[in-house]
Scaffold this active site. Structure first.
Site, PDB file in Angstrom:
ATOM      1  N   LYS A 139       9.326  -1.224  14.764  1.00 48.80           N
ATOM      2  CA  LYS A 139       9.944  -0.858  13.479  1.00 48.80           C
ATOM      3  C   LYS A 139      10.990   0.234  13.686  1.00 48.80           C
ATOM      4  O   LYS A 139      12.079   0.186  13.125  1.00 48.80           O
ATOM      5  CB  LYS A 139       8.882  -0.272  12.532  1.00 48.80           C
ATOM      6  CG  LYS A 139       7.936  -1.251  11.895  1.00 48.80           C
ATOM      7  CD  LYS A 139       7.180  -0.503  10.785  1.00 48.80           C
ATOM      8  CE  LYS A 139       5.822  -1.091  10.530  1.00 48.80           C
ATOM      9  NZ  LYS A 139       4.987  -0.267   9.657  1.00 48.80           N
ATOM     10  N   GLY A 146      -4.890  -2.095   5.008  1.00 51.46           N
ATOM     11  CA  GLY A 146      -4.076  -3.218   4.539  1.00 51.46           C
ATOM     12  C   GLY A 146      -4.750  -4.567   4.765  1.00 51.46           C
ATOM     13  O   GLY A 146      -4.851  -5.400   3.862  1.00 51.46           O
ATOM     14  N   ARG A 147      -5.253  -4.794   5.980  1.00 54.28           N
ATOM     15  CA  ARG A 147      -5.834  -6.109   6.297  1.00 54.28           C
ATOM     16  C   ARG A 147      -7.230  -6.304   5.696  1.00 54.28           C
ATOM     17  O   ARG A 147      -7.839  -7.350   5.884  1.00 54.28           O
ATOM     18  CB  ARG A 147      -5.831  -6.342   7.814  1.00 54.28           C
ATOM     19  CG  ARG A 147      -6.538  -5.293   8.632  1.00 54.28           C
ATOM     20  CD  ARG A 147      -6.241  -5.471  10.116  1.00 54.28           C
ATOM     21  NE  ARG A 147      -6.753  -4.377  10.941  1.00 54.28           N
ATOM     22  CZ  ARG A 147      -6.127  -3.230  11.147  1.00 54.28           C
ATOM     23  NH1 ARG A 147      -4.971  -2.979  10.555  1.00 54.28           N
ATOM     24  NH2 ARG A 147      -6.653  -2.299  11.930  1.00 54.28           N
ATOM     25  N   HIS A 203      -5.832 -33.573  17.514  1.00 54.16           N
ATOM     26  CA  HIS A 203      -4.726 -34.396  18.031  1.00 54.16           C
ATOM     27  C   HIS A 203      -3.658 -33.530  18.669  1.00 54.16           C
ATOM     28  O   HIS A 203      -2.528 -33.968  18.853  1.00 54.16           O
ATOM     29  CB  HIS A 203      -4.152 -35.243  16.892  1.00 54.16           C
ATOM     30  CG  HIS A 203      -5.178 -36.184  16.339  1.00 54.16           C
ATOM     31  ND1 HIS A 203      -5.309 -37.484  16.764  1.00 54.16           N
ATOM     32  CD2 HIS A 203      -6.167 -35.973  15.444  1.00 54.16           C
ATOM     33  CE1 HIS A 203      -6.318 -38.049  16.127  1.00 54.16           C
ATOM     34  NE2 HIS A 203      -6.866 -37.143  15.325  1.00 54.16           N
ATOM     35  N   GLU A 243      -5.157  -7.289  15.043  1.00 57.22           N
ATOM     36  CA  GLU A 243      -4.648  -5.962  14.683  1.00 57.22           C
ATOM     37  C   GLU A 243      -5.789  -4.936  14.747  1.00 57.22           C
ATOM     38  O   GLU A 243      -5.550  -3.754  14.974  1.00 57.22           O
ATOM     39  CB  GLU A 243      -4.015  -5.990  13.285  1.00 57.22           C
ATOM     40  CG  GLU A 243      -3.099  -4.806  13.036  1.00 57.22           C
ATOM     41  CD  GLU A 243      -2.185  -4.970  11.844  1.00 57.22           C
ATOM     42  OE1 GLU A 243      -0.965  -4.845  11.987  1.00 57.22           O
ATOM     43  OE2 GLU A 243      -2.706  -5.227  10.737  1.00 57.22           O
ATOM     44  N   LYS A 260       0.848  -1.203   0.000  1.00 60.03           N
ATOM     45  CA  LYS A 260       0.000   0.000   0.000  1.00 60.03           C
ATOM     46  C   LYS A 260       0.883   1.253   0.000  1.00 60.03           C
ATOM     47  O   LYS A 260       0.711   2.142  -0.803  1.00 60.03           O
ATOM     48  CB  LYS A 260      -0.906  -0.030   1.235  1.00 60.03           C
ATOM     49  CG  LYS A 260      -1.830   1.138   1.360  1.00 60.03           C
ATOM     50  CD  LYS A 260      -2.807   0.926   2.513  1.00 60.03           C
ATOM     51  CE  LYS A 260      -3.549   2.217   2.825  1.00 60.03           C
ATOM     52  NZ  LYS A 260      -4.495   2.070   3.924  1.00 60.03           N
ATOM     53  N   GLU A 314      10.535  -4.707   4.584  1.00 58.56           N
ATOM     54  CA  GLU A 314      10.637  -6.102   4.142  1.00 58.56           C
ATOM     55  C   GLU A 314      10.322  -6.229   2.657  1.00 58.56           C
ATOM     56  O   GLU A 314      11.051  -6.875   1.898  1.00 58.56           O
ATOM     57  CB  GLU A 314       9.659  -7.000   4.923  1.00 58.56           C
ATOM     58  CG  GLU A 314       9.954  -7.167   6.395  1.00 58.56           C
ATOM     59  CD  GLU A 314       9.227  -6.151   7.258  1.00 58.56           C
ATOM     60  OE1 GLU A 314       8.999  -5.009   6.792  1.00 58.56           O
ATOM     61  OE2 GLU A 314       8.903  -6.488   8.407  1.00 58.56           O
TER      62      GLU A 314
HETATM   63  C1  G6Q Z   1      -2.711  -3.976   7.881  1.00 55.05           C
HETATM   64  C2  G6Q Z   1      -1.478  -3.355   8.271  1.00 55.05           C
HETATM   65  C3  G6Q Z   1      -0.226  -4.076   7.831  1.00 55.05           C
HETATM   66  C4  G6Q Z   1       0.192  -3.760   6.407  1.00 55.05           C
HETATM   67  C5  G6Q Z   1       1.647  -4.202   6.208  1.00 55.05           C
HETATM   68  C6  G6Q Z   1       2.132  -3.962   4.812  1.00 55.05           C
HETATM   69  O1  G6Q Z   1      -3.809  -3.526   8.082  1.00 55.05           O
HETATM   70  O2  G6Q Z   1      -1.515  -2.030   7.887  1.00 55.05           O
HETATM   71  O3  G6Q Z   1      -0.268  -5.468   7.983  1.00 55.05           O
HETATM   72  O4  G6Q Z   1      -0.655  -4.388   5.496  1.00 55.05           O
HETATM   73  O5  G6Q Z   1       2.451  -3.531   7.127  1.00 55.05           O
HETATM   74  O6  G6Q Z   1       2.045  -2.609   4.484  1.00 55.05           O
HETATM   75  P1  G6Q Z   1       2.200  -2.148   2.993  1.00 55.05           P
HETATM   76  O7  G6Q Z   1       1.110  -2.755   2.193  1.00 55.05           O
HETATM   77  O8  G6Q Z   1       2.132  -0.652   3.021  1.00 55.05           O
HETATM   78  O9  G6Q Z   1       3.540  -2.646   2.532  1.00 55.05           O
END
Ligand code: G6Q
Length: 537
Positions: free
Chosen positions: A502, A265-266, A382, A351, A205, A211
């Site tokens: 972070k 994002g989620r 199990h 989250e 996003k 990463e």
């Molecule tokens: C979700 C969070 C988080 C996000 C990641 C990746 O709601 O905001 O999990 O999706 O940190 O972020 P980017 O898509 O910006 O790389």
């Protein structure tokens, strides 16, 4: 007003003290209509919530609480594009991504639907080209491997859904998901790919996530070493809101699939972030998934609260986590294709509702979002089910049960179903010392073989796992989490709690390369950094 100061909260506290000692075994005995009363059907989607510690009075009282907390207004506010993410001043419009009725939804007086439809159509054209082999790599070969590079919301949804819908996947493409900064993740996945036939989807996003950017650079180096710089536009596309950063990375903005700040994002698997899903199952099936979610959205928006699946699940969540003090809950899909669902829901729920401040900033005195875990059935049986049956914690469970298998073979599915039905029954009934005595169990073993029962479960049944049912299921949980967030009086759509780690990692990174001993942290962190530096020389 905060949850515990609502009038209905006090009524529920009283109701809890009057009913918490009742046993579901007796409630079922007394009322043969319990299933009919406490189950709902939405097309072929069935929710049985009768095996919960509720009486005829519980739901009306919980609905009073929802009304006092303004749930209806909050639902309308979300659907009409109001800025309900109040710490970030953002609208929350994943529902617009699957708004198949195409009714206008306004953000800052602008209808968002034309842009959403435009990107969906761009994804359609592109995914058709890749799937039918007409999108060529730099050396003229068709694509065989898709590598999605993204993390958190830009990984969990697409990965979960491509696994869940694997049965509908094209044979022509292989899918790989790289998320972790651990080099092992990308190295192991690239071993399976050839540069000439690999397409990278860089999903981010912000397009600044450490990463993802490091993994994308590594992927680009791998490609450029094999095919040269000119190959990049043929092998990289971006899924992002940040055009400037995408261009800086070297991806042409015509190969960028956009989404917008009003998509968290989620909550983004329905957007361009879901391109891997569309590549796997095709445009039509992807739209079917959107339609399933839209059906659940419409149900959530329109059904009265006592007939509303997400509302009921959310209210039961409040019942257990706030009144019974349950700290966890388990999601148990009896479908091997849903093996990533618990991980996906962990982010969605934890989250979203793992917060400690009310809307006015004050620190909350009641428990907020629960801890979620799970595993696909029957594997979990199990392993950790022992604790659910006989441990000292009360762990409400959701059983997710497709009635038909996508891989019918022998008696497998009947055995799976029998287990999926037996577990909620056992958790509800338990086994009494008297029953054990009658069976001739030796006196000394009776305490150990006793099952207290009275352990709550929901069962969610569907005819089979289809894109439509996956859409319904995920939307059901999204809205359940929303309902709980409203009652808990928190912002379910921010995630400030991920920031501190972070920032500290950025500070530690150069210290790992500095030969002088590190002294800027607490003595434990300093000692660990210095020990690592010593070992690495
Ligand atoms: C979700 C969070 C988080 C996000 C990641 C990746 O709601 O905001 O999990 O999706 O940190 O972020 P980017 O898509 O910006 O790389």
């Amino acid at each position: 007003m905060t949850l515990t100061s609502q009038k209905a909260y006090l009524a529920l506290q009283k109701h809890y003290s009057e009913t918490s000692s009742l046993h579901m075994r007796d409630l079922f005995k007394e009322d043969p209509e319990r299933f009919n009363k406490f189950s709902l059907k939405l097309d072929d989607f069935v929710l049985d919530y009768s095996k919960n510690r509720i009486t005829d009075e519980t739901l009306p009282l919980l609905i009073n609480l929802a009304n006092e907390c303004g749930l209806k207004d909050k639902i309308n506010a979300m659907f009409s594009g109001k800025q309900i993410n109040f710490t970030e001043n953002r609208s929350v419009l994943h529902i617009a991504l699957r708004n198949r009725s195409n009714t206008p939804i306004y953000v800052n007086n602008k209808d968002v639907m034309p842009e959403i439809n435009r990107v969906l159509e761009k994804m359609h054209l592109f995914s058709d080209q890749v799937r039918n082999g007409s999108w060529k790599g730099a050396t003229g070969k068709s694509i065989t491997d898709i590598v999605n590079i993204g993390i958190g919301g830009s990984d969990l949804g697409p990965y979960m859904a491509t696994e869940a819908l694997k049965k509908y996947k094209t044979e022509k493409l292989n899918f790989h998901f790289v998320s972790n900064i651990d080099g092992t993740d990308i190295v192991e996945k690239l071993k399976k790919c050839s540069p000439e036939t690999t397409l990278f989807l860089v999903a981010s996003k912000t397009f600044t996530t450490q990463e993802t950017m490091v993994n994308a650079q590594t992927a680009r180096t791998w490609l450029v070493e094999a095919l040269g710089q000119a190959a990049v536009p043929h092998h990289f596309v971006a899924l992002s809101t940040n055009k400037e950063e995408v261009e800086k990375f070297g991806i042409d903005s015509k190969n960028m699939f956009e989404f917008w700040s009003f998509i968290g994002g989620r909550y983004s698997m329905w957007s361009a972030v879901g391109l891997s899903i569309m590549l796997a199952i095709g445009y039509e099936a992807f739209v079917e998934m959107l339609e399933g979610a839209h059906e659940m959205d419409t149900h959530f928006k329109e059904a009265p609260f006592d007939k509303n699946m997400p509302v009921i699940l959310g209210l039961l969540g409040i019942w257990y986590h706030v009144f019974y003090g349950s700290e966890t809950y388990a999601v148990l899909p009896y479908d091997a294709y849903l093996h990533r669902l618990p991980a996906y829901l962990q982010q969605l729920d934890m989250e979203s509702n793992g917060k400690r401040n009310a809307q006015d900033g004050s620190v909350i005195s009641y428990p907020t979002g629960p801890i979620l875990f799970g595993e696909s059935g029957t594997n979990g049986q199990h392993s950790f089910y022992q604790l659910i049956h006989q441990g000292t914690h009360l762990i409400p469970c959701d059983f997710i049960i497709p009635i038909n298998s996508l891989n019918p073979i022998g008696e497998h599915h009947d055995i799976l179903l029998a287990n999926a039905l037996a577990q909620p029954e056992a958790l509800m009934r338990g086994k009494t010392p008297e029953e054990l005595k009658e069976e001739g169990v030796p006196e000394a073993l009776i305490p150990f073989k006793t099952f207290p029962g009275n352990r709550p479960t929901n069962s969610i049944l569907m005819t089979k796992m289809t894109p439509r049912n996956l859409g319904r299921l995920i939307a059901l949980y999204e809205h359940k989490v929303f309902v709980m967030g409203v009652l808990l009086n928190i912002d379910s759509f921010d995630q400030w709690g991920v920031e501190l780690g972070k920032i500290l990692a950025k500070k530690i990174l150069p210290e790992l390369h500095d030969i002088a001993p590190t002294t800027t942290h607490d003595c434990s962190t300093n000692a660990l950094i210095n020990y690592i530096k010593g070992i690495r020389g």
